[in-house]
Design a protein around this motif. Structure first.
Motif, PDB file in Angstrom:
ATOM      1  N   GLU A  71      -5.252  16.205  13.575  1.00 21.22           N
ATOM      2  CA  GLU A  71      -5.838  15.591  12.603  1.00 21.22           C
ATOM      3  C   GLU A  71      -6.050  16.399  11.269  1.00 21.22           C
ATOM      4  OE1 GLU A  71      -9.563  14.461  14.137  1.00 21.22           O
ATOM      5  OE2 GLU A  71      -9.069  12.860  15.453  1.00 21.22           O
ATOM      6  N   ASP A  72      -6.063  17.836  11.625  1.00 20.95           N
ATOM      7  CA  ASP A  72      -6.431  18.837  10.460  1.00 20.95           C
ATOM      8  C   ASP A  72      -4.973  18.643   9.810  1.00 20.95           C
ATOM      9  OD1 ASP A  72      -8.644  19.359  11.014  1.00 20.95           O
ATOM     10  OD2 ASP A  72      -8.476  21.064  12.238  1.00 20.95           O
ATOM     11  N   GLU A  73      -3.961  18.790  10.278  1.00 24.16           N
ATOM     12  CA  GLU A  73      -2.660  18.947   9.696  1.00 24.16           C
ATOM     13  C   GLU A  73      -2.112  17.655   9.053  1.00 24.16           C
ATOM     14  OE1 GLU A  73       0.216  20.251  12.892  1.00 24.16           O
ATOM     15  OE2 GLU A  73      -0.709  22.505  12.935  1.00 24.16           O
ATOM     16  N   GLU A  74      -2.236  16.230   9.639  1.00 25.28           N
ATOM     17  CA  GLU A  74      -1.641  15.272   9.017  1.00 25.28           C
ATOM     18  C   GLU A  74      -2.468  14.511   8.245  1.00 25.28           C
ATOM     19  OE1 GLU A  74       0.084  13.258  12.332  1.00 25.28           O
ATOM     20  OE2 GLU A  74       1.512  14.624  12.968  1.00 25.28           O
ATOM     21  N   GLY A  75      -3.848  14.309   8.795  1.00 28.60           N
ATOM     22  CA  GLY A  75      -4.796  13.506   8.039  1.00 28.60           C
ATOM     23  C   GLY A  75      -4.550  11.981   8.648  1.00 28.60           C
ATOM     24  N   PRO A  76      -5.012  11.156   8.150  1.00 27.09           N
ATOM     25  CA  PRO A  76      -4.996   9.605   8.347  1.00 27.09           C
ATOM     26  C   PRO A  76      -3.857   9.190   7.388  1.00 27.09           C
ATOM     27  CG  PRO A  76      -7.010  10.105   7.047  1.00 27.09           C
ATOM     28  CD  PRO A  76      -6.572  11.325   7.533  1.00 27.09           C
ATOM     29  N   GLN A  77      -2.824   8.371   8.029  1.00 27.16           N
ATOM     30  CA  GLN A  77      -1.804   7.805   7.256  1.00 27.16           C
ATOM     31  C   GLN A  77      -2.269   6.354   6.675  1.00 27.16           C
ATOM     32  OE1 GLN A  77       1.382   7.943  10.231  1.00 27.16           O
ATOM     33  NE2 GLN A  77       2.285   9.279   8.938  1.00 27.16           N
ATOM     34  N   GLU A  78      -1.970   6.241   5.339  1.00 30.77           N
ATOM     35  CA  GLU A  78      -2.529   5.067   4.675  1.00 30.77           C
ATOM     36  C   GLU A  78      -1.333   4.338   4.258  1.00 30.77           C
ATOM     37  OE1 GLU A  78      -5.201   3.212   1.014  1.00 30.77           O
ATOM     38  OE2 GLU A  78      -4.476   5.395   1.045  1.00 30.77           O
ATOM     39  N   SER A  79      -1.414   3.128   4.906  1.00 23.81           N
ATOM     40  CA  SER A  79      -0.024   2.146   4.509  1.00 23.81           C
ATOM     41  C   SER A  79      -0.538   1.593   2.734  1.00 23.81           C
ATOM     42  CB  SER A  79      -0.160   1.127   5.458  1.00 23.81           C
ATOM     43  OG  SER A  79       0.309   1.534   6.821  1.00 23.81           O
ATOM     44  N   ARG A  80       0.611   1.352   2.292  1.00 22.68           N
ATOM     45  CA  ARG A  80       0.391   0.531   0.976  1.00 22.68           C
ATOM     46  C   ARG A  80       1.224  -0.439   0.564  1.00 22.68           C
ATOM     47  NH1 ARG A  80      -2.870   2.822  -2.313  1.00 22.68           N
ATOM     48  NH2 ARG A  80      -2.297   1.346  -4.134  1.00 22.68           N
ATOM     49  N   ALA A  81       0.969  -1.462  -0.022  1.00 23.72           N
ATOM     50  CA  ALA A  81       1.767  -2.570  -0.202  1.00 23.72           C
ATOM     51  C   ALA A  81       1.669  -2.803  -1.761  1.00 23.72           C
ATOM     52  CB  ALA A  81       1.104  -3.899   0.431  1.00 23.72           C
ATOM     53  N   VAL A  82       2.721  -2.878  -2.400  1.00 18.45           N
ATOM     54  CA  VAL A  82       2.890  -2.857  -3.728  1.00 18.45           C
ATOM     55  C   VAL A  82       3.416  -4.502  -4.149  1.00 18.45           C
ATOM     56  CG1 VAL A  82       4.050  -2.321  -6.046  1.00 18.45           C
ATOM     57  CG2 VAL A  82       3.452  -0.548  -4.194  1.00 18.45           C
ATOM     58  N   VAL A  83       2.822  -5.164  -4.722  1.00 22.96           N
ATOM     59  CA  VAL A  83       3.315  -6.675  -4.958  1.00 22.96           C
ATOM     60  C   VAL A  83       3.805  -6.559  -6.526  1.00 22.96           C
ATOM     61  CG1 VAL A  83       2.762  -9.019  -5.414  1.00 22.96           C
ATOM     62  CG2 VAL A  83       1.483  -7.696  -3.519  1.00 22.96           C
ATOM     63  N   CYS A  84       5.105  -6.857  -6.537  1.00 24.15           N
ATOM     64  CA  CYS A  84       6.030  -6.785  -7.825  1.00 24.15           C
ATOM     65  C   CYS A  84       6.318  -8.261  -8.258  1.00 24.15           C
ATOM     66  CB  CYS A  84       6.974  -5.705  -7.917  1.00 24.15           C
ATOM     67  SG  CYS A  84       8.089  -5.443  -9.237  1.00 24.15           S
ATOM     68  N   ASP A  85       5.887  -8.633  -9.328  1.00 21.51           N
ATOM     69  CA  ASP A  85       6.475  -9.931  -9.702  1.00 21.51           C
ATOM     70  C   ASP A  85       6.662  -9.929 -11.122  1.00 21.51           C
ATOM     71  OD1 ASP A  85       6.062 -13.098  -8.318  1.00 21.51           O
ATOM     72  OD2 ASP A  85       6.375 -12.970 -10.460  1.00 21.51           O
ATOM     73  N   ILE A  86       7.592 -10.627 -11.869  1.00 22.96           N
ATOM     74  CA  ILE A  86       7.921 -10.681 -13.259  1.00 22.96           C
ATOM     75  C   ILE A  86       6.926 -11.710 -14.113  1.00 22.96           C
ATOM     76  CG2 ILE A  86       9.360 -12.756 -13.304  1.00 22.96           C
ATOM     77  CD1 ILE A  86      11.412 -10.933 -15.255  1.00 22.96           C
ATOM     78  N   ASN A  87       6.101 -12.612 -13.275  1.00 20.47           N
ATOM     79  CA  ASN A  87       5.335 -13.686 -13.748  1.00 20.47           C
ATOM     80  C   ASN A  87       3.807 -12.993 -13.801  1.00 20.47           C
ATOM     81  OD1 ASN A  87       3.797 -16.027 -14.322  1.00 20.47           O
ATOM     82  ND2 ASN A  87       5.812 -16.629 -14.699  1.00 20.47           N
ATOM     83  N   LYS A  88       3.226 -12.864 -14.969  1.00 29.30           N
ATOM     84  CA  LYS A  88       1.739 -12.364 -15.001  1.00 29.30           C
ATOM     85  C   LYS A  88       0.957 -13.421 -14.356  1.00 29.30           C
ATOM     86  CE  LYS A  88       2.619  -9.467 -19.084  1.00 29.30           C
ATOM     87  NZ  LYS A  88       2.372  -9.311 -20.453  1.00 29.30           N
ATOM     88  N   GLU A  89       1.099 -14.700 -14.570  1.00 27.76           N
ATOM     89  CA  GLU A  89       0.231 -15.769 -14.146  1.00 27.76           C
ATOM     90  C   GLU A  89       0.231 -15.753 -12.562  1.00 27.76           C
ATOM     91  OE1 GLU A  89      -1.860 -17.890 -15.433  1.00 27.76           O
ATOM     92  OE2 GLU A  89      -1.460 -16.650 -17.427  1.00 27.76           O
ATOM     93  N   MET A  90       1.453 -15.807 -11.845  1.00 29.62           N
ATOM     94  CA  MET A  90       1.490 -15.720 -10.512  1.00 29.62           C
ATOM     95  C   MET A  90       0.622 -14.255  -9.870  1.00 29.62           C
ATOM     96  SD  MET A  90       3.196 -18.092  -9.209  1.00 29.62           S
ATOM     97  CE  MET A  90       3.994 -17.495  -7.676  1.00 29.62           C
ATOM     98  N   LEU A  91       0.851 -13.094 -10.717  1.00 27.81           N
ATOM     99  CA  LEU A  91      -0.157 -12.008 -10.378  1.00 27.81           C
ATOM    100  C   LEU A  91      -1.631 -12.052 -10.437  1.00 27.81           C
ATOM    101  CD1 LEU A  91       2.232  -8.962 -11.636  1.00 27.81           C
ATOM    102  CD2 LEU A  91       1.917  -9.686  -9.257  1.00 27.81           C
ATOM    103  N   LYS A  92      -1.885 -12.844 -11.323  1.00 29.46           N
ATOM    104  CA  LYS A  92      -3.261 -13.244 -11.729  1.00 29.46           C
ATOM    105  C   LYS A  92      -3.620 -13.930 -10.645  1.00 29.46           C
ATOM    106  CE  LYS A  92      -6.051 -15.628 -15.119  1.00 29.46           C
ATOM    107  NZ  LYS A  92      -6.291 -16.402 -16.268  1.00 29.46           N
ATOM    108  N   VAL A  93      -3.102 -15.019 -10.047  1.00 26.38           N
ATOM    109  CA  VAL A  93      -3.447 -15.720  -8.837  1.00 26.38           C
ATOM    110  C   VAL A  93      -3.647 -14.890  -7.706  1.00 26.38           C
ATOM    111  CG1 VAL A  93      -2.916 -17.550  -7.484  1.00 26.38           C
ATOM    112  CG2 VAL A  93      -2.672 -18.101  -9.753  1.00 26.38           C
ATOM    113  N   GLY A  94      -2.737 -14.151  -7.678  1.00 22.91           N
ATOM    114  CA  GLY A  94      -2.732 -13.115  -6.250  1.00 22.91           C
ATOM    115  C   GLY A  94      -3.914 -12.322  -6.506  1.00 22.91           C
ATOM    116  N   LYS A  95      -4.299 -11.605  -7.687  1.00 24.67           N
ATOM    117  CA  LYS A  95      -5.399 -10.740  -7.748  1.00 24.67           C
ATOM    118  C   LYS A  95      -6.571 -11.400  -7.404  1.00 24.67           C
ATOM    119  CE  LYS A  95      -3.126  -7.554 -11.299  1.00 24.67           C
ATOM    120  NZ  LYS A  95      -3.471  -7.114 -12.825  1.00 24.67           N
ATOM    121  N   GLN A  96      -6.864 -12.721  -7.971  1.00 18.38           N
ATOM    122  CA  GLN A  96      -7.903 -13.526  -7.605  1.00 18.38           C
ATOM    123  C   GLN A  96      -8.244 -13.968  -6.101  1.00 18.38           C
ATOM    124  OE1 GLN A  96      -7.075 -16.986  -9.916  1.00 18.38           O
ATOM    125  NE2 GLN A  96      -7.891 -16.039 -11.891  1.00 18.38           N
TER     126      GLN A  96
END
Length: 325
Positions: free
Chosen positions: A155-180
């Motif tokens: 635990e001291d050496e590694e610590g908790p591993q956090e997964s991450r998701a990056v949503v990439c889209d060219i359309n700002k309106e679609m991202l806006k809906v996703g954030k909502q």
């Protein structure tokens, strides 16, 4: 109430017929052109591509696709349910089970504006973490002193591993809906939203463990370039996964599916979203997309290995995957 609905349906069908005639006229006008060759200029110096069944200059396609998704963003999830009779949820769930991500994995979901894949990814990883904790708890019910010492040092050496998701889209309106949607679901940790083009991703090389694109790659102007970008941003050993409409393998199902797609989906688009033209394009873009074997070869040509695909619902949708060595 029934009379206005019948009038609406008749007007949509009439407009659909007019659109088909215009498209057919555009195709017949190409008789003097070098049919089917990618370098064809067709009375212009611009390279051409398809926008549904229509031929357009390459630089115009991106603008028109952007406008389509800008128009449908607010009703995108509702229309997905209507178009697929809700089965798209099962397809996406199956994608996650095939992916089987582990805690600490980094996901890039391209053309993922409304967040469906990213939300499922974070939930799946969370369930995996809880399962691993339960297993660890059971195994440590009667630990030795050595087990306790090893557990603390790890635990001291590694610590908790956090997964991450990056949503990439060219359309700002679609991202806006996703954030909502993310806000309404209380999802914030481990999630990022980035405006970016699948053909020129705004990320450094070797950044992600998994790259997904669900029902988005057929809207890209240069699919080969998008595949090269996917390869670039994945880490060695990273996995490419693409969920996309494909060629139906059962003849009877194919006839039923074609009838439903071309006759009903534009009507549903008009009734639910007030925009039959955008959904007419989405149906046509499915027909223009390569079949399973052809797309598999494209993924291999981009440099991926161990490429394979799984058909869902008789080939209505296929899940393609490959690895970066």
């Amino acid at each position: 109430m029934a009379a206005p609905m019948r009038q609406l349906v008749r007007s949509v069908i009439r407009l659909s017929h007019r659109n088909v005639n215009v498209t057919a006229a555009g195709v017949s006008g190409r008789s003097g052109c070098c049919w089917g060759t990618p370098s064809c200029r067709c009375f212009s110096d611009d390279r051409s591509t398809h926008f549904g069944f229509e031929t357009v200059p390459e630089e115009e396609k991106a603008k028109r696709v952007y406008k389509v998704f800008e128009n449908v963003a607010q009703k995108y999830d509702v229309m997905n349910d209507a178009m697929s009779l809700g089965i798209h949820r099962l397809w996406k769930d199956t994608l996650l089970h095939v992916m089987h991500p582990q805690p600490g994995a980094r996901l890039l979901d391209v053309a993922g504006g409304t967040g469906d894949i990213a939300f499922r990814f974070l939930e799946y990883v969370r369930s995996q973490q809880e399962r691993q904790k339960r297993r660890a708890t059971r195994s440590m019910q009667t630990p030795s002193w050595q087990d306790i010492s090893n557990n603390y040092s790890t635990e001291d050496e590694e610590g908790p591993q956090e997964s991450r998701a990056v949503v990439c889209d060219i359309n700002k309106e679609m991202l806006k809906v996703g954030k909502q949607k993310a806000d309404s679901m209380g999802i914030s940790s481990g999630l990022s939203w980035v405006v970016g083009d699948a053909e020129e991703l705004p990320f450094d090389d070797d950044q992600f463990d998994i790259y997904t694109i669900a029902f988005g790659i057929r809207n890209v102007t240069h699919i080969d370039q998008a595949l090269q970008e996917a390869l670039r941003v994945l880490k060695p050993g990273g996995r490419f996964m693409c969920l996309e409409f494909s060629k139906v393998t059962n003849p009877l199902l194919a006839r039923l599916y074609d009838a439903y797609s071309f006759q009903m989906i534009p009507v549903l688009g008009e009734v639910i979203a007030g925009d039959w033209k955008s959904y007419q394009y989405l149906v046509e873009s499915i027909r223009k997309f390569p079949d399973q074997e052809e797309f598999k070869h494209m993924i291999e040509d981009a440099g991926f290995y161990c490429v394979q695909y799984l058909n869902f619902t008789g080939g209505v949708v296929a899940l393609h995957s490959g690895f970066k060595l």
